[in-house]
Design a protein around this motif. Sequence first.
Motif, PDB file in Angstrom:
ATOM      1  N   GLU A  39      -2.011  -0.594   4.639  1.00  0.00           N
ATOM      2  CA  GLU A  39      -3.001  -1.168   5.552  1.00  0.00           C
ATOM      3  C   GLU A  39      -3.609  -2.426   4.950  1.00  0.00           C
ATOM      4  OE1 GLU A  39      -7.282   0.120   7.560  1.00  0.00           O
ATOM      5  OE2 GLU A  39      -6.052   1.590   6.496  1.00  0.00           O
ATOM      6  N   SER A  40      -3.642  -3.495   5.719  1.00  0.00           N
ATOM      7  CA  SER A  40      -4.219  -4.802   5.426  1.00  0.00           C
ATOM      8  C   SER A  40      -3.178  -5.722   4.788  1.00  0.00           C
ATOM      9  CB  SER A  40      -5.453  -4.724   4.518  1.00  0.00           C
ATOM     10  OG  SER A  40      -5.105  -4.690   3.149  1.00  0.00           O
ATOM     11  N   VAL A  43      -2.806  -5.419   0.816  1.00  0.00           N
ATOM     12  CA  VAL A  43      -2.085  -4.239   0.335  1.00  0.00           C
ATOM     13  C   VAL A  43      -0.607  -4.328   0.697  1.00  0.00           C
ATOM     14  CG1 VAL A  43      -1.878  -1.735   0.532  1.00  0.00           C
ATOM     15  CG2 VAL A  43      -4.132  -2.788   0.391  1.00  0.00           C
ATOM     16  N   THR A  99      -8.165  -2.193   9.349  1.00  0.00           N
ATOM     17  CA  THR A  99      -8.646  -3.159   8.378  1.00  0.00           C
ATOM     18  C   THR A  99      -7.852  -4.453   8.529  1.00  0.00           C
ATOM     19  OG1 THR A  99      -9.224  -1.408   6.838  1.00  0.00           O
ATOM     20  CG2 THR A  99      -9.007  -3.614   5.929  1.00  0.00           C
ATOM     21  N   ARG A 163      -2.803   6.409   2.301  1.00  0.00           N
ATOM     22  CA  ARG A 163      -3.404   5.176   2.827  1.00  0.00           C
ATOM     23  C   ARG A 163      -4.756   4.853   2.199  1.00  0.00           C
ATOM     24  NH1 ARG A 163      -4.045   4.845   9.228  1.00  0.00           N
ATOM     25  NH2 ARG A 163      -1.816   5.336   9.039  1.00  0.00           N
ATOM     26  N   ARG A 164      -5.633   5.856   2.101  1.00  0.00           N
ATOM     27  CA  ARG A 164      -6.962   5.593   1.547  1.00  0.00           C
ATOM     28  C   ARG A 164      -6.883   5.184   0.077  1.00  0.00           C
ATOM     29  NH1 ARG A 164     -12.135   6.744   3.001  1.00  0.00           N
ATOM     30  NH2 ARG A 164     -11.430   7.985   4.789  1.00  0.00           N
ATOM     31  N   ARG A 167      -5.787   1.611  -0.074  1.00  0.00           N
ATOM     32  CA  ARG A 167      -6.815   0.688   0.402  1.00  0.00           C
ATOM     33  C   ARG A 167      -7.920   0.514  -0.640  1.00  0.00           C
ATOM     34  NH1 ARG A 167      -7.813   2.979   5.005  1.00  0.00           N
ATOM     35  NH2 ARG A 167      -9.737   4.082   4.500  1.00  0.00           N
TER      36      ARG A 167
END
Length: 275
Positions: A39-40, A43, A99, A163-164, A167
């Motif tokens: 995500e983003s 990353v 994000t 994912r977390r 991130r």
Amino acid sequence: MNHISITTLEAPELDIYARLSEGQLFHYNEPKEGLFIAESPKVIGRALDAGYEPVSFLMEERHIETEGREILERPVCAGVPVFTAPFDVLTRLTGFKLTRGMLCAVKRKKMPGIEEICAGARRIAILENVENPTNVGAIFRSAAALFMDAVLLTPGCSNPLYRRAMRVSMGTVFQVPWTIFPEKEKWPEDGMAKLQQLGFKTADMALRNDTVNIDDPGLMSEERLAIVLGTEGDGLCEDTIANCDYTVKIPMAHGVDSLNVAAASAVAFWQLGNR
């Protein structure tokens, strides 16, 4: 560009973003390695820099020419499906606000061996059963910034490619070499024996009285040192502490008895890192 505008939230191509759990993604291509969702742009870019292969993208249409442009122009992304939709549609699809409006499904790599990860390393971090992905991500960010050469995780840890974790780490999980101790080997006995064979001394971070100072000259002068950090709340298991060469406690003030494992890692890495 293989640009596909989303017209329905039920498209099967979107299952990997909206309807599969982290565990299901991990096993997606069995017996081959599975997938993860990055995500983003930062990353995603760091994942691609590390040689990971994109499967598809999901993003706001406007970001094709803004946040995502540099990513999509990379040769490795040629022909990769790019699914787009307005912001509100993506928010309903994923259940949260993206994000910076960009997700990427990525193929996992085969997990490297302990010997490969530790080759040439002088300072490594060992995470024992750190289950919170936020803490795992924060520890990786500290490891990258504060002179750790590698990170090893026991099987009970949250996966760094959740994912977390990615991130929170700001993509540094793709910059610090890491692997997971094999499940078939017993931790801590087999893992500690392996580290000893590779020439590492081990220092556990624990709330005990029989400790050395974190700036102990003998500790800091070790040629190869593994810093062992335990799970949130309970800390390290007694067998792990018993198998380590050093037990280290960070001095505290104002009656504070401990730090969060991510905060403790930053202090330890700064003091003991391979500068």
